[in-house]
Design an enzyme around this catalytic site. Structure first.
Site, mmCIF file in Angstrom:
data_model
loop_
_atom_site.group_PDB
_atom_site.id
_atom_site.type_symbol
_atom_site.label_atom_id
_atom_site.label_comp_id
_atom_site.label_asym_id
_atom_site.label_seq_id
_atom_site.Cartn_x
_atom_site.Cartn_y
_atom_site.Cartn_z
ATOM 1 N N GLY A 7 0.824 -1.208 0.000
ATOM 2 C CA GLY A 7 0.000 0.000 0.000
ATOM 3 C C GLY A 7 0.860 1.260 0.000
ATOM 4 O O GLY A 7 0.411 2.337 0.408
ATOM 5 N N ASP A 31 1.707 -2.465 -4.459
ATOM 6 C CA ASP A 31 0.452 -1.703 -4.384
ATOM 7 C C ASP A 31 -0.426 -2.111 -5.560
ATOM 8 O O ASP A 31 0.027 -2.224 -6.692
ATOM 9 C CB ASP A 31 0.746 -0.200 -4.425
ATOM 10 N N THR A 92 -9.358 -7.427 1.016
ATOM 11 C CA THR A 92 -8.084 -6.730 1.252
ATOM 12 C C THR A 92 -7.738 -6.642 2.735
ATOM 13 O O THR A 92 -6.581 -6.812 3.108
ATOM 14 C CB THR A 92 -8.141 -5.313 0.637
ATOM 15 N N THR A 116 -6.362 0.764 12.944
ATOM 16 C CA THR A 116 -7.106 2.010 13.176
ATOM 17 C C THR A 116 -7.795 2.025 14.547
ATOM 18 O O THR A 116 -8.185 0.966 15.063
ATOM 19 C CB THR A 116 -8.174 2.170 12.072
ATOM 20 N N GLU A 118 -10.693 2.832 14.916
ATOM 21 C CA GLU A 118 -12.117 2.529 14.704
ATOM 22 C C GLU A 118 -12.489 1.127 15.157
ATOM 23 O O GLU A 118 -13.661 0.822 15.339
ATOM 24 C CB GLU A 118 -12.492 2.738 13.230
ATOM 25 N N TYR A 141 -16.214 -1.469 7.372
ATOM 26 C CA TYR A 141 -14.775 -1.169 7.303
ATOM 27 C C TYR A 141 -14.075 -1.553 8.598
ATOM 28 O O TYR A 141 -13.089 -2.299 8.593
ATOM 29 C CB TYR A 141 -14.547 0.323 7.008
ATOM 30 N N LYS A 145 -11.110 -4.409 9.487
ATOM 31 C CA LYS A 145 -9.792 -4.131 10.081
ATOM 32 C C LYS A 145 -9.619 -4.939 11.377
ATOM 33 O O LYS A 145 -8.533 -5.444 11.648
ATOM 34 C CB LYS A 145 -9.634 -2.638 10.371
ATOM 35 N N ASN A 170 -7.475 9.317 13.260
ATOM 36 C CA ASN A 170 -7.723 9.911 11.926
ATOM 37 C C ASN A 170 -6.477 10.678 11.496
ATOM 38 O O ASN A 170 -6.035 11.582 12.203
ATOM 39 C CB ASN A 170 -8.902 10.882 11.984
ATOM 40 N N ARG A 205 -13.385 13.264 16.702
ATOM 41 C CA ARG A 205 -12.303 12.413 16.222
ATOM 42 C C ARG A 205 -10.993 12.942 16.764
ATOM 43 O O ARG A 205 -10.888 14.122 17.085
ATOM 44 C CB ARG A 205 -12.227 12.445 14.669
ATOM 45 N N ASN A 239 -16.120 17.569 14.938
ATOM 46 C CA ASN A 239 -16.100 17.760 13.478
ATOM 47 C C ASN A 239 -16.391 19.203 13.075
ATOM 48 O O ASN A 239 -15.718 19.766 12.211
ATOM 49 C CB ASN A 239 -17.131 16.850 12.804
HETATM 50 P P1 TYD Z 1 -13.764 10.353 7.565
HETATM 51 O O1 TYD Z 1 -12.687 11.238 7.034
HETATM 52 O O2 TYD Z 1 -14.583 9.587 6.590
HETATM 53 O O3 TYD Z 1 -13.040 9.391 8.612
HETATM 54 P P2 TYD Z 1 -13.696 8.298 9.644
HETATM 55 O O4 TYD Z 1 -15.084 8.038 9.271
HETATM 56 O O5 TYD Z 1 -12.819 7.144 9.390
HETATM 57 O O6 TYD Z 1 -13.536 8.909 11.010
HETATM 58 O O7 TYD Z 1 -14.761 11.205 8.464
HETATM 59 C C1 TYD Z 1 -14.322 11.924 9.585
HETATM 60 C C2 TYD Z 1 -15.548 12.480 10.282
HETATM 61 O O8 TYD Z 1 -16.160 13.436 9.412
HETATM 62 C C3 TYD Z 1 -16.601 11.432 10.554
HETATM 63 O O9 TYD Z 1 -17.239 11.733 11.802
HETATM 64 C C4 TYD Z 1 -17.594 11.594 9.424
HETATM 65 C C5 TYD Z 1 -17.516 13.088 9.116
HETATM 66 N N1 TYD Z 1 -17.783 13.414 7.686
HETATM 67 C C6 TYD Z 1 -18.773 14.353 7.360
HETATM 68 O O10 TYD Z 1 -19.439 14.940 8.241
HETATM 69 N N2 TYD Z 1 -19.007 14.622 6.040
HETATM 70 C C7 TYD Z 1 -18.325 13.997 5.038
HETATM 71 O O11 TYD Z 1 -18.612 14.264 3.836
HETATM 72 C C8 TYD Z 1 -17.287 13.050 5.390
HETATM 73 C C9 TYD Z 1 -16.497 12.347 4.324
HETATM 74 C C10 TYD Z 1 -17.060 12.793 6.735
#
Ligand code: TYD
Length: 327
Positions: A7, A31, A92, A116, A118, A141, A145, A170, A205, A239
């Site tokens: 990767g 990759d 994968t 991760t 998660e 997902y 993992k 993240n 996050r 967020n």
């Molecule tokens: P993301 O980058 O997809 O990472 P993960 O889900 O693995 O944490 O998303 C980060 C956070 O942002 C998650 O709480 C979902 C939010 N998000 C939105 O609100 N809008 C979006 O379009 C995306 C892609 C994520």
């Protein structure tokens, strides 16, 4: 050291490749070049590149010939895509590590498996996940993992394979595919396009700069122990706070922010305890505010890099994921 980076044409993988080349390693990259792998990320670096799949035992043994270690970044990683279709994630993220483990078992080489936060699922305010906590993945997902992580630990116990796992927060920085929150919002904001906030936007996050994440993985490669898991924490932010900072840094109109239908099963909060990694000597160097500003500048200066991605397969994905939400 001769090291196989699976990767290695992706986001975190290509940063790690640059780091290892800088210390004089002999780097082989394997990759599959899916939608998120990008040869432009390795341009001019001079590593030995092999196109192939970690789920293909022949491709792995060929690429891994003579390597003392493999660091596995190869994964399907996007939660939203796993909700639309999970099959590739199983191949994968679950079968792939199995193939790498079989190779490590035969060759005696070391494996670092990059995972991760998660896998712990979401956790209440005021708590952090430790490496020994139960895995409670919420999305296809994160479940895939978790399956990979558990196989690694089983192979250590059953066959004595020299493998260890990292679980990172993240990650953000340059060269990240624009399906993920930060590059999606930065590039949309630079183009004056809507910024889709899932649900109330109050999810939390931890944000980890890709250079700090790569340094952590390198430390675990050299100083970690077989059968151990190491959390790699970031800085916790809501967020909406991240989103507003992006609007400000790009100079976009705040009315581009749109609350849209939430992601099904959306985890509210992740937070990691990484005292175990700190005991090995890891210290993050990049503050989130500074790192985010630099990242915005990188996307501003490298429009050709992301415009090419956004013009391809991405368009169909974007329509499937966002057209109804934004209509
Ligand atoms: P993301 O980058 O997809 O990472 P993960 O889900 O693995 O944490 O998303 C980060 C956070 O942002 C998650 O709480 C979902 C939010 N998000 C939105 O609100 N809008 C979006 O379009 C995306 C892609 C994520």
């Amino acid at each position: 050291m001769r090291v196989l980076v699976t990767g290695g044409a992706g986001f975190i993988g290509s940063h790690f490749v640059r780091r290892r080349l800088a210390v004089g390693d002999d780097v082989v990259v394997l990759d599959k070049l899916t939608y998120s792998g990008n040869l432009a990320n390795l341009e001019g670096l001079g590593c030995d590149f092999r196109e192939g799949d970690i789920a293909d035992a022949g491709a792995v043994s060929e690429a891994a010939e003579g390597c003392e270690a493999v660091v596995n970044f190869a994964a399907e990683t996007h939660v939203d895509r796993s909700i639309l279709e999970a099959g590739d994630f199983i191949r994968t993220d679950v079968y792939g590590p199995h193939v790498l483990l079989e190779w490590a078992r035969r060759s005696g080489a070391r494996l670092v498996h990059v995972s991760t936060d998660e896998v712990y699922g979401d956790i209440p305010e005021g708590t952090t996940s430790r490496e020994t906590d139960a895995l409670r993945p919420s999305s296809p997902y994160s479940a895939s993992k978790a399956g990979g992580d558990l196989q690694v630990l089983a192979y250590v116990r059953t066959y004595g394979v020299d493998a260890r796992v990292t679980r990172g927060a993240n990650t953000y920085g340059s060269h990240q595919h624009p399906e993920k929150l930060i590059p999606l919002f930065v590039t949309n904001a630079l183009d004056g396009q809507p910024l889709p906030v899932y649900g109330d936007g109050r999810q939390r996050r931890e944000w980890l700069h890709v250079a700090d994440h790569s340094a952590a993985i390198e430390l675990v490669l050299h100083e970690g122990a077989a059968g151990e898991v190491y959390n790699v924490a970031g800085e916790e932010r809501e967020n909406l706070d991240v989103m507003r900072r992006i609007v400000e840094a790009t100079g976009a109109d705040p009315s581009l922010l749109r609350h849209v239908a939430d992601r099904p099963g959306h985890d509210r909060r992740y937070a990691l305890d990484s005292s175990k990694l700190r005991q090995l000597g890891w210290r993050p160097e990049q503050s989130f505010e500074q790192g985010l500003e630099q990242t915005v500048e990188w996307y501003r200066a490298n429009r050709a890099w992301w415009e090419r991605i956004k013009s391809g397969e991405y368009r169909a994905y974007y329509a499937r994921q966002y057209a109804d939400r934004l209509s």
